[in-house]
Scaffold this active site. Structure first.
Site, PDB file in Angstrom:
ATOM      1  N   ASP A  32       0.857  -1.184   0.000  1.00 20.00           N
ATOM      2  CA  ASP A  32       0.000   0.000   0.000  1.00 20.00           C
ATOM      3  C   ASP A  32       0.898   1.240   0.000  1.00 20.00           C
ATOM      4  O   ASP A  32       2.101   1.159   0.303  1.00 20.00           O
ATOM      5  CB  ASP A  32      -0.879  -0.051   1.253  1.00 20.00           C
ATOM      6  CG  ASP A  32      -1.696   1.195   1.455  1.00 20.00           C
ATOM      7  OD1 ASP A  32      -2.373   1.622   0.505  1.00 20.00           O
ATOM      8  OD2 ASP A  32      -1.652   1.754   2.573  1.00 20.00           O
ATOM      9  N   LEU A  33       0.329   2.385  -0.308  1.00 15.68           N
ATOM     10  CA  LEU A  33       1.099   3.633  -0.322  1.00 15.68           C
ATOM     11  C   LEU A  33       0.871   4.464   0.947  1.00 15.68           C
ATOM     12  O   LEU A  33       1.680   4.450   1.851  1.00 15.68           O
ATOM     13  CB  LEU A  33       0.753   4.448  -1.573  1.00 15.68           C
ATOM     14  CG  LEU A  33       1.379   3.958  -2.887  1.00 15.68           C
ATOM     15  CD1 LEU A  33       0.876   4.786  -4.064  1.00 15.68           C
ATOM     16  CD2 LEU A  33       2.897   4.030  -2.813  1.00 15.68           C
ATOM     17  N   ASP A  34      -0.243   5.196   1.021  1.00 12.76           N
ATOM     18  CA  ASP A  34      -0.467   6.123   2.132  1.00 12.76           C
ATOM     19  C   ASP A  34      -0.575   5.387   3.458  1.00 12.76           C
ATOM     20  O   ASP A  34      -1.330   4.425   3.604  1.00 12.76           O
ATOM     21  CB  ASP A  34      -1.739   6.939   1.876  1.00 12.76           C
ATOM     22  CG  ASP A  34      -1.615   7.797   0.632  1.00 12.76           C
ATOM     23  OD1 ASP A  34      -0.950   8.844   0.703  1.00 12.76           O
ATOM     24  OD2 ASP A  34      -2.165   7.399  -0.419  1.00 12.76           O
ATOM     25  N   ASN A  82      -8.997  -1.609   3.312  1.00 13.45           N
ATOM     26  CA  ASN A  82      -8.924  -1.995   1.901  1.00 13.45           C
ATOM     27  C   ASN A  82      -7.691  -2.848   1.589  1.00 13.45           C
ATOM     28  O   ASN A  82      -7.524  -3.311   0.465  1.00 13.45           O
ATOM     29  CB  ASN A  82      -8.941  -0.753   0.998  1.00 13.45           C
ATOM     30  CG  ASN A  82      -7.753   0.167   1.233  1.00 13.45           C
ATOM     31  OD1 ASN A  82      -7.208   0.236   2.336  1.00 13.45           O
ATOM     32  ND2 ASN A  82      -7.357   0.880   0.200  1.00 13.45           N
ATOM     33  N   ASP A 107      -2.086  -0.974   5.764  1.00 16.45           N
ATOM     34  CA  ASP A 107      -2.562  -0.410   7.032  1.00 16.45           C
ATOM     35  C   ASP A 107      -4.058  -0.148   7.065  1.00 16.45           C
ATOM     36  O   ASP A 107      -4.584   0.272   8.087  1.00 16.45           O
ATOM     37  CB  ASP A 107      -1.835   0.904   7.333  1.00 16.45           C
ATOM     38  CG  ASP A 107      -2.331   2.057   6.465  1.00 16.45           C
ATOM     39  OD1 ASP A 107      -2.555   1.837   5.248  1.00 16.45           O
ATOM     40  OD2 ASP A 107      -2.506   3.164   6.999  1.00 16.45           O
ATOM     41  N   THR A 121      -2.784   0.252  -4.172  1.00 18.55           N
ATOM     42  CA  THR A 121      -3.296   1.449  -3.520  1.00 18.55           C
ATOM     43  C   THR A 121      -4.718   1.781  -3.949  1.00 18.55           C
ATOM     44  O   THR A 121      -5.205   1.279  -4.964  1.00 18.55           O
ATOM     45  CB  THR A 121      -2.369   2.640  -3.858  1.00 18.55           C
ATOM     46  OG1 THR A 121      -2.894   3.854  -3.329  1.00 18.55           O
ATOM     47  CG2 THR A 121      -2.206   2.807  -5.364  1.00 18.55           C
ATOM     48  N   LYS A 127      -7.915  -5.455  -3.560  1.00 16.96           N
ATOM     49  CA  LYS A 127      -6.482  -5.571  -3.824  1.00 16.96           C
ATOM     50  C   LYS A 127      -6.049  -7.038  -3.825  1.00 16.96           C
ATOM     51  O   LYS A 127      -5.116  -7.408  -4.544  1.00 16.96           O
ATOM     52  CB  LYS A 127      -5.686  -4.805  -2.779  1.00 16.96           C
ATOM     53  CG  LYS A 127      -5.846  -3.300  -2.832  1.00 16.96           C
ATOM     54  CD  LYS A 127      -4.931  -2.638  -1.806  1.00 16.96           C
ATOM     55  CE  LYS A 127      -5.141  -1.140  -1.719  1.00 16.96           C
ATOM     56  NZ  LYS A 127      -4.246  -0.499  -0.739  1.00 16.96           N
TER      57      LYS A 127
END
Length: 278
Positions: A21-23, A230, A227, A55, A204
């Protein structure tokens, strides 16, 4: 000790796919890639491993992070509604059913405290200005255009999402949407303040399986980091799914046996990869 924490380091020698994941996970709190993370991703690529950005962001937005990292990564975007190859070929695409778009918007359009957003293949639409959210996209410069809530577009919709600072308030809408639309849509929180709707069976996790199949691998060769709610399906699908220490309590409850690592501010994903995989 959980089963995940018993995962032998020797098993990591078989890992060929790393998804993140990114954020809140791979990105620093200012929504940029840290230097340690960039260097680590390059090492992964040099050692023949495949990296996947996974993401809720739009693929146009994610292209800037891939360029910044300097590696030919796959991109799972819009929570799994789109998958692009390192060459930017669209490998996988699922749209929200056209007949549900306006009814979803109608549920919330009269509440001025919410913002409504739509991702299509090539653009981002919103019902009102949201300068704070724009700051999350400063690295790519990807930004929104306004749309009319009484005449919402219905074609080519990867996802539709609501943002609000009160998670409990959004959770009430989540329940309404589930009761009204049932299995016509998939629903997930990407952050506690962002409720997202995609086509049925979009996640995802499903998209990760599609990438593994494209690579001729299975998910026994994959580790993943996340985190948000999703991310749950992806963390369950991977052979080893690692949860950020700053994850929402609902994520911890959904994945009680998964190993928990540090926070994005400390580039915990890169540090874990350096310590255990490289």
């Amino acid at each position: 000790m959980s089963n995940s924490s018993l995962f032998a380091q020797t098993d990591l020698q078989d890992v060929r796919i790393v998804a993140s994941d990114l954020d809140g996970t791979l990105l620093l709190p200012d929504h940029t890639l840290g230097e340690l993370t960039k260097n680590t991703l390059k090492k992964l690529h040099d050692q023949g491993m495949t990296f996947i950005f996974a993401t809720g962001r739009h693929h146009i937005d994610v292209e800037s992070f891939r360029a910044s990292a300097g590696i030919p990564a796959y991109m799972i975007t819009s929570n799994g509604a789109r998958v692009h190859s390192p060459e930017n070929e669209l490998l996988y695409s699922k749209n929200l059913p056209e007949n549900v778009i306006q009814p979803i918007v109608d549920i919330i359009k009269h509440d001025p405290t919410h913002r409504i957003h739509i991702y299509r293949s090539n653009d981002w639409l919103t019902d009102k200005e949201d300068l704070k959210l724009s700051q999350h996209h400063q690295e790519s410069g990807f930004n929104y255009a306004l749309f009319d809530v009484d005449n919402a577009p219905t074609e080519d919709i990867a996802k539709l999402f609501f943002t609000h600072p009160d998670h409990d308030h959004l959770a009430e809408y989540e329940q309404q949407l589930k009761e009204k639309f049932g299995d016509q849509i998939s629903i997930a929180f990407s952050t506690p303040w962002c409720l997202e709707m995609m086509a049925p069976h979009v996640s995802k996790g499903d998209a990760l399986q599609a990438v593994a199949h494209k690579l001729g691998k299975d998910l026994e060769h994959c580790i993943a980091f996340g985190d948000g709610m999703n991310d749950v399906e992806m963390l369950q699908a991977a052979h080893k799914g690692l949860v950020m220490g700053t994850a929402h309590s609902k994520v911890m409850q959904a994945l009680p046996n998964n190993e928990v690592i540090g926070c994005c501010a400390d580039e915990a994903v890169a540090r874990y990869l350096e310590d255990h995989l490289l």
